[in-house]
Every structure is written in C-alpha cells, then in structure tokens.
Design a protein around this motif. Structure first.
Motif, short mmCIF file in Angstrom:
data_model
loop_
_atom_site.label_atom_id
_atom_site.label_comp_id
_atom_site.label_asym_id
_atom_site.label_seq_id
_atom_site.Cartn_x
_atom_site.Cartn_y
_atom_site.Cartn_z
N LEU A 33 43.01 43.67 35.65
CA LEU A 33 43.87 42.84 36.21
C LEU A 33 45.23 44.11 36.58
CD1 LEU A 33 45.38 40.39 36.04
CD2 LEU A 33 46.24 40.81 34.94
N ASP A 34 44.97 44.96 36.12
CA ASP A 34 46.00 46.40 37.48
C ASP A 34 45.28 46.27 38.22
OD1 ASP A 34 47.76 46.39 34.65
OD2 ASP A 34 47.37 47.39 34.35
N ALA A 35 44.15 46.67 38.39
CA ALA A 35 43.87 47.11 39.59
C ALA A 35 43.25 46.46 41.08
CB ALA A 35 42.33 48.09 39.38
N TYR A 36 43.58 44.99 40.29
CA TYR A 36 43.26 43.58 41.48
C TYR A 36 44.73 43.15 41.60
CZ TYR A 36 44.20 38.73 43.04
OH TYR A 36 43.54 37.73 43.64
N PHE A 37 45.86 43.85 41.04
CA PHE A 37 47.26 43.51 41.02
C PHE A 37 47.75 44.69 42.49
CE2 PHE A 37 51.52 45.25 41.19
CZ PHE A 37 52.44 44.20 41.60
N ASP A 38 47.08 46.17 41.75
CA ASP A 38 47.62 47.07 43.13
C ASP A 38 46.86 46.92 43.74
OD1 ASP A 38 48.84 48.28 40.52
OD2 ASP A 38 47.13 49.57 40.49
N ALA A 39 45.39 46.16 44.12
CA ALA A 39 44.91 46.19 45.43
C ALA A 39 45.61 45.16 46.25
CB ALA A 39 43.24 45.71 44.85
N LYS A 40 46.07 43.86 45.71
CA LYS A 40 46.71 42.48 46.69
C LYS A 40 48.38 43.32 47.36
CE LYS A 40 48.55 38.07 46.26
NZ LYS A 40 47.15 37.01 44.90
N ALA A 41 48.85 43.97 46.28
CA ALA A 41 50.03 44.78 46.23
C ALA A 41 50.07 45.72 47.25
CB ALA A 41 50.39 45.62 45.59
N MET A 42 49.02 45.60 48.68
CA MET A 42 48.98 46.83 49.29
C MET A 42 48.61 45.92 50.43
SD MET A 42 45.45 49.01 48.16
CE MET A 42 45.50 49.60 49.99
N LEU A 43 48.98 44.50 50.19
CA LEU A 43 49.08 43.80 50.88
C LEU A 43 50.60 42.97 51.91
CD1 LEU A 43 46.66 40.61 50.31
CD2 LEU A 43 45.94 43.27 52.34
N PHE A 44 51.41 43.86 50.80
CA PHE A 44 52.73 43.49 50.46
C PHE A 44 54.25 44.78 51.65
CE2 PHE A 44 51.29 40.33 48.53
CZ PHE A 44 51.59 39.60 48.55
N GLU A 45 53.08 45.89 51.54
CA GLU A 45 53.49 47.13 52.28
C GLU A 45 53.95 47.12 53.08
OE1 GLU A 45 50.51 50.56 51.26
OE2 GLU A 45 50.95 50.07 49.05
N GLU A 60 55.20 37.24 36.75
CA GLU A 60 55.07 38.70 35.97
C GLU A 60 55.06 39.12 37.27
OE1 GLU A 60 53.77 41.69 33.28
OE2 GLU A 60 52.97 39.81 32.56
N HIS A 61 53.61 39.19 37.80
CA HIS A 61 53.27 39.58 38.99
C HIS A 61 54.24 39.77 40.08
CE1 HIS A 61 49.28 40.36 36.47
NE2 HIS A 61 49.34 41.73 36.53
N GLY A 62 54.38 38.38 40.16
CA GLY A 62 55.41 38.17 41.75
C GLY A 62 56.96 39.05 41.28
N ARG A 63 57.35 38.74 40.65
CA ARG A 63 58.16 40.29 39.85
C ARG A 63 58.55 41.48 39.91
NH1 ARG A 63 59.17 36.24 35.93
NH2 ARG A 63 57.82 37.42 34.32
N MET A 64 56.96 42.11 39.79
CA MET A 64 56.50 43.19 40.68
C MET A 64 56.52 43.33 41.46
SD MET A 64 53.97 43.90 37.12
CE MET A 64 53.17 45.19 38.05
N ALA A 102 46.44 29.07 49.45
CA ALA A 102 46.03 28.05 47.73
C ALA A 102 45.98 29.48 46.87
CB ALA A 102 44.56 27.56 48.03
N GLN A 103 47.27 30.13 47.38
CA GLN A 103 47.67 31.47 45.69
C GLN A 103 48.91 31.45 45.86
OE1 GLN A 103 46.14 34.99 47.13
NE2 GLN A 103 44.13 34.44 46.82
N ASN A 104 49.28 31.92 45.13
CA ASN A 104 51.90 31.96 44.81
C ASN A 104 51.72 32.57 45.04
OD1 ASN A 104 51.70 29.42 42.90
ND2 ASN A 104 50.87 30.59 41.35
N HIS A 105 51.24 33.95 46.27
CA HIS A 105 52.00 34.37 46.68
C HIS A 105 51.18 34.90 48.02
CE1 HIS A 105 53.87 35.92 43.09
NE2 HIS A 105 52.75 36.22 42.91
N ALA A 106 51.91 34.95 49.52
CA ALA A 106 50.93 34.96 50.69
C ALA A 106 51.98 36.26 51.29
CB ALA A 106 51.23 33.93 51.06
N THR A 107 51.22 36.90 52.30
CA THR A 107 51.87 37.65 53.28
C THR A 107 51.62 37.46 54.67
OG1 THR A 107 49.75 39.59 53.28
CG2 THR A 107 51.92 40.26 52.36
#
Length: 135
Positions: free
Chosen positions: A4-16, A30-34, A127-132
């Motif tokens: 899950l941490d690796a998935y979050f890190d990969a997804k977080a790259m979309l927000f850079e 929790e991941h949204g707050r991160m 269809a997800q809770n976060h979007a770029t």
C-alpha cells in the motif's frame, strides 16, 4: 506495486509540480491528508482543493441513495454507500475547479458499475476519491 505504501508513493507522483495544474483531495482519508501535507510543504496550497464529508450538508444515507446539499446545490446520488457520497463530493469539487457547474442539466450522478457511482460531466469521469486535473 507490492504494498500500500508503494501504491501511495506511485499515486502521489501524480500530485507533484508540473504533472497537473490542480488537485482535488479527500481530507477525511489518511492518505489524502498525507497528500495535502506534501502539497503544502511543496508550496502548492494554491493548487489544492480538498473536500470532506462535512461538506455534505444534511447528508441522508440509505441503501439506495445519498442525498445532501453541497455549496447550495442539492445532490442526489442514486446509489447507497458512504464511499459514493465521497465520490460525488470529489466529482462536484472537480467540476467546480474546472469551472463546470455541478447543478447544470448535463451533470448527473449515475451508477457506473455495481458498487460505484460517478458524476458524468461532458468529458469528465471521476470514480476515485482523489484526482489531478490538467486543462
């Protein structure tokens, strides 16, 4: 991704910086707050729009629907489940960021598959809770 941490890190790259102009993030997650914390540290607060369940005024949840008011707009999601209320909030917030009016006649919440619901607006599908967003 392996974890899950690796998935979050990969997804977080979309927000850079440089990937998207704006981001819509669920602050109740929790991941949204991160993500929010990372974006604030990177000086991207002006490009961040967050949302949470407290934005759904008068939320009435049932097995068959979620009904609430968001920014003065009455929203009816024709499928139950709290996650679908979150999806609707994400879609409505995204539409607002894009300059689309969520109350417009072409903006409707529809079931898109068993257990999920999204707002369809012209070419927007969420269809997800976060979007770029890139324009």
């Amino acid at each position: 991704h392996g974890s899950l941490d690796a998935y979050f890190d990969a997804k977080a790259m979309l927000f850079e910086p440089g990937v998207a102009l704006d981001a819509v993030v669920n602050r109740d997650d929790e991941h949204g707050r991160m993500l929010i914390e990372r974006m604030n540290r990177a000086g991207l607060a002006d490009h961040l729009r967050d949302f949470g369940l407290d934005d759904a005024v008068g939320l009435e949840e049932s097995l068959s629907s979620n009904v609430f008011t968001w920014n003065g707009v009455d929203i009816v999601v024709p499928i139950g489940g709290r996650h679908n209320a979150y999806n609707a909030l994400a879609a409505a917030t995204t539409a607002r960021v894009l300059g689309l009016a969520p109350e417009a006649p072409w903006a409707v919440f529809v079931p898109v598959s068993p257990g999920s619901c999204a707002m369809l607006t012209r070419s927007l599908f969420l269809a997800q809770n976060h979007a770029t967003l890139s324009r």
